[in-house]
Scaffold this motif. Structure first.
Motif, PDB file in Angstrom:
ATOM      1  N   ASP A  27       0.849  -1.183   0.000  1.00 10.54           N
ATOM      2  CA  ASP A  27       0.000   0.000   0.000  1.00 10.54           C
ATOM      3  C   ASP A  27       0.893   1.244   0.000  1.00 10.54           C
ATOM      4  O   ASP A  27       1.240   1.784   1.053  1.00 10.54           O
ATOM      5  CB  ASP A  27      -0.907  -0.022   1.228  1.00 10.54           C
ATOM      6  CG  ASP A  27      -1.895   1.143   1.263  1.00 10.54           C
ATOM      7  OD1 ASP A  27      -1.796   2.023   0.396  1.00 10.54           O
ATOM      8  OD2 ASP A  27      -2.748   1.161   2.176  1.00 10.54           O
ATOM      9  N   GLY A  28       1.296   1.683  -1.215  1.00 13.40           N
ATOM     10  CA  GLY A  28       2.230   2.791  -1.315  1.00 13.40           C
ATOM     11  C   GLY A  28       1.677   4.103  -0.801  1.00 13.40           C
ATOM     12  O   GLY A  28       2.428   4.967  -0.331  1.00 13.40           O
ATOM     13  N   THR A  29       0.361   4.280  -0.846  1.00 12.15           N
ATOM     14  CA  THR A  29      -0.248   5.529  -0.388  1.00 12.15           C
ATOM     15  C   THR A  29      -0.035   5.758   1.097  1.00 12.15           C
ATOM     16  O   THR A  29       0.048   6.896   1.554  1.00 12.15           O
ATOM     17  CB  THR A  29      -1.759   5.524  -0.693  1.00 12.15           C
ATOM     18  OG1 THR A  29      -1.946   5.312  -2.094  1.00 12.15           O
ATOM     19  CG2 THR A  29      -2.415   6.826  -0.289  1.00 12.15           C
ATOM     20  N   HIS A  30       0.082   4.668   1.863  1.00 13.58           N
ATOM     21  CA  HIS A  30       0.190   4.787   3.322  1.00 13.58           C
ATOM     22  C   HIS A  30       1.522   4.267   3.857  1.00 13.58           C
ATOM     23  O   HIS A  30       1.608   3.856   5.011  1.00 13.58           O
ATOM     24  CB  HIS A  30      -0.975   4.040   3.985  1.00 13.58           C
ATOM     25  CG  HIS A  30      -2.320   4.538   3.558  1.00 13.58           C
ATOM     26  ND1 HIS A  30      -3.116   3.866   2.654  1.00 13.58           N
ATOM     27  CD2 HIS A  30      -2.985   5.672   3.878  1.00 13.58           C
ATOM     28  CE1 HIS A  30      -4.234   4.543   2.459  1.00 13.58           C
ATOM     29  NE2 HIS A  30      -4.178   5.639   3.184  1.00 13.58           N
ATOM     30  N   SER A  31       2.540   4.291   3.007  1.00 14.54           N
ATOM     31  CA  SER A  31       3.855   3.759   3.409  1.00 14.54           C
ATOM     32  C   SER A  31       4.960   4.780   3.139  1.00 14.54           C
ATOM     33  O   SER A  31       5.757   4.624   2.218  1.00 14.54           O
ATOM     34  CB  SER A  31       4.142   2.459   2.644  1.00 14.54           C
ATOM     35  OG  SER A  31       3.164   1.481   2.881  1.00 14.54           O
ATOM     36  N   PRO A  32       5.018   5.844   3.923  1.00 15.00           N
ATOM     37  CA  PRO A  32       6.030   6.866   3.663  1.00 15.00           C
ATOM     38  C   PRO A  32       7.425   6.446   4.115  1.00 15.00           C
ATOM     39  O   PRO A  32       7.585   5.620   5.020  1.00 15.00           O
ATOM     40  CB  PRO A  32       5.539   8.057   4.502  1.00 15.00           C
ATOM     41  CG  PRO A  32       4.840   7.405   5.657  1.00 15.00           C
ATOM     42  CD  PRO A  32       4.171   6.183   5.079  1.00 15.00           C
ATOM     43  N   VAL A  33       8.430   7.011   3.463  1.00 17.09           N
ATOM     44  CA  VAL A  33       9.813   6.908   3.919  1.00 17.09           C
ATOM     45  C   VAL A  33      10.183   8.290   4.463  1.00 17.09           C
ATOM     46  O   VAL A  33      10.278   9.262   3.702  1.00 17.09           O
ATOM     47  CB  VAL A  33      10.765   6.506   2.782  1.00 17.09           C
ATOM     48  CG1 VAL A  33      12.208   6.483   3.275  1.00 17.09           C
ATOM     49  CG2 VAL A  33      10.364   5.144   2.229  1.00 17.09           C
ATOM     50  N   VAL A  34      10.342   8.399   5.752  1.00 16.57           N
ATOM     51  CA  VAL A  34      10.511   9.685   6.428  1.00 16.57           C
ATOM     52  C   VAL A  34      11.978   9.885   6.781  1.00 16.57           C
ATOM     53  O   VAL A  34      12.661   8.946   7.204  1.00 16.57           O
ATOM     54  CB  VAL A  34       9.639   9.744   7.697  1.00 16.57           C
ATOM     55  CG1 VAL A  34       9.821  11.074   8.422  1.00 16.57           C
ATOM     56  CG2 VAL A  34       8.174   9.529   7.339  1.00 16.57           C
ATOM     57  N   PHE A  35      12.472  11.122   6.622  1.00 15.10           N
ATOM     58  CA  PHE A  35      13.837  11.428   7.021  1.00 15.10           C
ATOM     59  C   PHE A  35      13.846  12.683   7.887  1.00 15.10           C
ATOM     60  O   PHE A  35      12.951  13.532   7.807  1.00 15.10           O
ATOM     61  CB  PHE A  35      14.741  11.630   5.794  1.00 15.10           C
ATOM     62  CG  PHE A  35      14.362  12.797   4.924  1.00 15.10           C
ATOM     63  CD1 PHE A  35      14.849  14.079   5.170  1.00 15.10           C
ATOM     64  CD2 PHE A  35      13.500  12.614   3.848  1.00 15.10           C
ATOM     65  CE1 PHE A  35      14.490  15.152   4.371  1.00 15.10           C
ATOM     66  CE2 PHE A  35      13.138  13.686   3.035  1.00 15.10           C
ATOM     67  CZ  PHE A  35      13.630  14.964   3.308  1.00 15.10           C
ATOM     68  N   GLU A  36      14.869  12.808   8.731  1.00 14.65           N
ATOM     69  CA  GLU A  36      15.037  14.006   9.541  1.00 14.65           C
ATOM     70  C   GLU A  36      16.510  14.191   9.873  1.00 14.65           C
ATOM     71  O   GLU A  36      17.272  13.225   9.953  1.00 14.65           O
ATOM     72  CB  GLU A  36      14.203  13.937  10.820  1.00 14.65           C
ATOM     73  CG  GLU A  36      14.554  12.791  11.737  1.00 14.65           C
ATOM     74  CD  GLU A  36      13.688  12.757  12.994  1.00 14.65           C
ATOM     75  OE1 GLU A  36      12.722  13.521  13.078  1.00 14.65           O
ATOM     76  OE2 GLU A  36      13.993  11.956  13.889  1.00 14.65           O
ATOM     77  N   PHE A  37      16.892  15.450  10.031  1.00 11.33           N
ATOM     78  CA  PHE A  37      18.253  15.787  10.426  1.00 11.33           C
ATOM     79  C   PHE A  37      18.255  17.235  10.926  1.00 11.33           C
ATOM     80  O   PHE A  37      17.371  18.024  10.554  1.00 11.33           O
ATOM     81  CB  PHE A  37      19.232  15.630   9.253  1.00 11.33           C
ATOM     82  CG  PHE A  37      18.926  16.500   8.063  1.00 11.33           C
ATOM     83  CD1 PHE A  37      19.447  17.783   7.942  1.00 11.33           C
ATOM     84  CD2 PHE A  37      18.105  16.026   7.038  1.00 11.33           C
ATOM     85  CE1 PHE A  37      19.162  18.574   6.845  1.00 11.33           C
ATOM     86  CE2 PHE A  37      17.814  16.819   5.928  1.00 11.33           C
ATOM     87  CZ  PHE A  37      18.350  18.107   5.839  1.00 11.33           C
ATOM     88  N   PRO A  38      19.208  17.622  11.767  1.00 11.76           N
ATOM     89  CA  PRO A  38      19.284  19.011  12.205  1.00 11.76           C
ATOM     90  C   PRO A  38      19.730  19.914  11.061  1.00 11.76           C
ATOM     91  O   PRO A  38      20.729  19.630  10.396  1.00 11.76           O
ATOM     92  CB  PRO A  38      20.314  18.975  13.338  1.00 11.76           C
ATOM     93  CG  PRO A  38      21.133  17.762  13.068  1.00 11.76           C
ATOM     94  CD  PRO A  38      20.219  16.771  12.420  1.00 11.76           C
ATOM     95  N   TYR A  39      18.985  20.973  10.826  1.00 11.68           N
ATOM     96  CA  TYR A  39      19.272  21.860   9.700  1.00 11.68           C
ATOM     97  C   TYR A  39      20.679  22.443   9.812  1.00 11.68           C
ATOM     98  O   TYR A  39      21.088  22.921  10.859  1.00 11.68           O
ATOM     99  CB  TYR A  39      18.243  22.985   9.654  1.00 11.68           C
ATOM    100  CG  TYR A  39      18.474  23.964   8.526  1.00 11.68           C
ATOM    101  CD1 TYR A  39      18.433  23.540   7.203  1.00 11.68           C
ATOM    102  CD2 TYR A  39      18.743  25.303   8.786  1.00 11.68           C
ATOM    103  CE1 TYR A  39      18.650  24.422   6.158  1.00 11.68           C
ATOM    104  CE2 TYR A  39      18.965  26.197   7.748  1.00 11.68           C
ATOM    105  CZ  TYR A  39      18.924  25.747   6.441  1.00 11.68           C
ATOM    106  OH  TYR A  39      19.158  26.620   5.415  1.00 11.68           O
ATOM    107  N   ARG A  40      21.420  22.350   8.707  1.00 12.50           N
ATOM    108  CA  ARG A  40      22.807  22.782   8.610  1.00 12.50           C
ATOM    109  C   ARG A  40      23.679  22.109   9.674  1.00 12.50           C
ATOM    110  O   ARG A  40      24.729  22.612  10.059  1.00 12.50           O
ATOM    111  CB  ARG A  40      22.931  24.314   8.671  1.00 12.50           C
ATOM    112  CG  ARG A  40      22.082  25.014   7.618  1.00 12.50           C
ATOM    113  CD  ARG A  40      22.395  26.484   7.476  1.00 12.50           C
ATOM    114  NE  ARG A  40      23.639  26.692   6.727  1.00 12.50           N
ATOM    115  CZ  ARG A  40      23.745  26.675   5.402  1.00 12.50           C
ATOM    116  NH1 ARG A  40      22.684  26.415   4.658  1.00 12.50           N
ATOM    117  NH2 ARG A  40      24.895  26.892   4.807  1.00 12.50           N
ATOM    118  N   GLY A  41      23.178  20.946  10.140  1.00  7.30           N
ATOM    119  CA  GLY A  41      23.941  20.148  11.089  1.00  7.30           C
ATOM    120  C   GLY A  41      23.918  20.651  12.503  1.00  7.30           C
ATOM    121  O   GLY A  41      24.644  20.131  13.355  1.00  7.30           O
ATOM    122  N   ASN A  42      23.066  21.645  12.803  1.00  8.47           N
ATOM    123  CA  ASN A  42      23.146  22.261  14.122  1.00  8.47           C
ATOM    124  C   ASN A  42      21.832  22.366  14.886  1.00  8.47           C
ATOM    125  O   ASN A  42      21.833  22.212  16.100  1.00  8.47           O
ATOM    126  CB  ASN A  42      23.735  23.681  13.997  1.00  8.47           C
ATOM    127  CG  ASN A  42      25.220  23.671  13.708  1.00  8.47           C
ATOM    128  OD1 ASN A  42      26.015  23.311  14.571  1.00  8.47           O
ATOM    129  ND2 ASN A  42      25.590  24.040  12.499  1.00  8.47           N
TER     130      ASN A  42
END
Length: 373
Positions: free
Chosen positions: A162-177
């Motif tokens: 079910d591609g509609t409900h299967s996100p690939v989520v990413f996160e990181f601190p902006y500019r590394g800080n």
């Protein structure tokens, strides 16, 4: 005669006082107290027992908790002033992936069973070693075969992705800080997943993510703009990305990941190594129990680099979306899936030189939803 009586009375008084002083000087000896200490260990993903800093150590007498302490940063614990007797000792260790939240907010390790300790008047050392118990509950085998055929996406596995409900989520601190920056990729170009809890070592996870399906809620700024594509969704000119889509604006997030348009239509993208593809790929095998979940060891491939990667995941036990009253639309089909998390080092491992990321570590979560009748 009176003098004799007075002398006798004084003698009796002194005798009584002496007895009282003697009784006062004889106090009951204190019960000897002992100290229980040790080190808590857990098996890391390589199967090696290592110290578990921050593990919870619980001491019981019978079914009553006497005390719970937290191991220090070397995994050591100490419980002082214990009276003689029998105690039960156990430990648990909650390992957090770097990103938390959602179903997989950590994997829990625990001792296989309580350890009995008999305390006397001396100190006792008792180490504790935790084990991989794996996920509890009813977890079924999952078989997904989903891929782009050249003109459309197709499901041919036992479970439908079910591609509609299967996100690939990413996160990181902006500019590394600071200020965690997050977004998602809305589309996989391939999801070949085979997992059986009865034989996890035989399982594989082969996933490719379409980088241009990125969504950070800023189309035309951070995100690409789809000029047209094979899939028009909902309203006119509302296109869902697929490999035939034409991109009119790349967006700065593409540069963050080291990709640019090559000027052809449809908008095949390249990275600064000249590789012509729009995906990063996670290929994981060697699946094993890890705490109360699983770990999949494999490779993360992107921009011509292949880096060994470990993904922690838990499976969603199968559930039936049965017809009911007052709960909205139901599908009357079974659902399952899993949630996995892993880390990506763009700067050191993939040679991405983006000021938005700098040397930050990306935290990536893959959520898979699938269903069958």
């Amino acid at each position: 005669m009176k003098t004799l009586k007075l002398v006798s009375l004084i003698a009796l008084l002194f005798t009584f006082m002496a007895v009282v002083r003697c009784s006062d000087s004889k106090t009951t000896a204190p019960t000897p107290l002992g100290t229980l200490s040790g080190t808590v260990f857990y098996p890391n993903s390589a199967g090696t027992d290592v110290a578990a800093p921050g593990a919870f150590v619980t001491l019981l007498t019978g079914t009553s908790q006497v005390m719970q302490v937290v191991a220090d940063n070397t995994g050591k614990f100490s419980i002082p002033n214990l009276a003689a007797g029998d105690y039960s000792l156990s430990a648990s260790f909650y390992v957090l992936p770097t990103n938390t939240g959602g179903r997989l907010d950590g994997l829990n390790f625990a001792t296989a069973s309580d350890v009995t300790v008999t305390m006397g008047s001396t100190a006792i050392t008792q180490d504790l070693t935790m084990v991989n118990k794996g996920q509890t509950g009813t977890v079924e085998a999952i078989d997904i075969n989903y891929a782009w055929t050249g003109s459309a996406y197709a499901n041919t596995g036992i479970w439908t992705y079910d591609g509609t409900h299967s996100p690939v989520v990413f996160e990181f601190p902006y500019r590394g800080n600071e200020a965690d920056f997050n977004g998602a990729f809305a589309q996989l170009s391939k999801a070949l997943i085979s997992f059986d809890p009865a034989n996890p070592a035989a399982g594989t996870i082969d996933v490719e993510v379409d980088m241009l399906s990125v969504n950070t809620r800023a189309a035309g700024g951070r995100d690409p703009v789809i000029q047209n594509g094979a899939n028009e969704v909902g309203t006119p000119n509302n296109y869902q990305y697929n490999p035939l889509s034409v991109i009119s604006v790349m967006g700065c997030i593409s540069g963050t990941y080291g990709i640019t348009a090559d000027g052809t239509l449809p908008s095949v993208i390249v990275n600064d190594n000249g590789d012509r593809y729009a995906q990063f790929k996670v290929l994981a095998g060697g699946i094993a129990k890890y705490g109360d979940g699983y770990v999949a060891k494999g490779n993360l491939t992107w921009r011509g680099f292949t880096v060994a990667t470990e993904m922690w995941f838990k499976v969603v036990p199968k559930w039936l979306d049965a017809p009911s009253t007052g709960n909205g639309t139901t599908n009357n089909r079974f659902y399952s899936g899993f949630e996995g998390k892993f880390l990506m080092d763009p700067y050191t491992k993939f040679n991405i030189r983006s000021g938005s990321i700098n040397q930050a570590i990306l935290r990536i979560q893959i959520s898979v939803v699938c269903y069958k009748l």
